[in-house]
Design a protein around this motif. Structure first.
Motif: not given
Length: 229
Positions: A120-124
């Motif tokens: 996913g994206n980095k925060p996820t």
């Protein structure tokens, strides 16, 4: 049918996909002569880009309370990353938030999977809001790509996929990450971004792909039709 509140806007493309899927899946159950009662509140995506956790929590709580006051009997957050607000918001409202990791965990358990790779994206990928639920509720371990690959994955998701751009270069990058995660013991892969299933197809890999958006939308429909509480 029960009334469901949707918190969307991050991104609005994802919100449209949720709305479409929930209506389509409900139609398969009740027929196309009807559609589910939904209340949508779309948040400006700039809120997430500010990365001010207190401000984000406050906004999601405010929206959740407004949806509850408007008659929603449960809430679904129409993206992976904003689930970072779940632990802050859920205790402060009187209706359930249907967590995306629960939808994923239940499917993983059905498939007998104990260790999942998360894309996913980095925060996820670096946040604990998905791994924590999978570990505590389903005893499932979560692993992510190597640290030096996280930034590139984030760029592909945020700058290309969420903008409707699907390139062979991005496909090869994520297929490589999946192969590396398999070598690290992953028995399945969480596609923790609405657009990833549009880029990577099940027949292109050898292990199960868990598309969180599809699973979450089905969970929403099960609630609307009183198949779950």
């Amino acid at each position: 049918m029960k009334t469901l509140g949707l918190i969307g806007g991050t991104s609005w493309h994802s919100t449209i996909e949720y709305y479409k899927l929930i209506n389509e899946l409900t139609g398969k159950e009740i027929g196309t002569q009807g559609n589910p009662p939904l209340i949508i509140h779309s948040i400006n995506i700039e809120l997430m880009r500010e990365q001010n956790k207190e401000k984000i929590n406050a906004k999601y709580l405010d929206v959740a309370q407004k949806l509850e006051q408007a008659g929603a009997e449960a809430i679904i957050i129409c993206a992976n990353t904003p689930h970072m607000t779940y632990k802050y918001v859920q205790p402060k409202i009187n209706i359930p938030i249907l967590h995306i990791a629960d939808a994923t965990g239940k499917q993983a358990r059905k498939l007998g999977l104990n260790k999942l790779g998360l894309l996913g994206n980095k925060p996820t990928m670096t946040g604990n809001f998905i791994p924590e639920v999978l570990e505590s509720n389903y005893e499932i371990e979560t692993i992510i790509p190597e640290v030096h690959c996280l930034g590139q994955a984030h760029q592909y998701v945020s700058k290309e996929l969420t903008q409707g751009l699907f390139t062979d270069k991005a496909k090869q990058f994520f297929l490589t990450q999946i192969n590396l995660l398999v070598k690290s013991g992953a028995e399945g892969i969480i596609l923790g971004c609405t657009e990833l299933p549009l880029l990577i197809k099940q027949d292109e890999v050898t292990i199960p792909l868990l598309a969180t958006t599809d699973l979450h939308a089905q969970m929403a429909v099960d609630f609307i039709l009183s198949k779950i509480n």
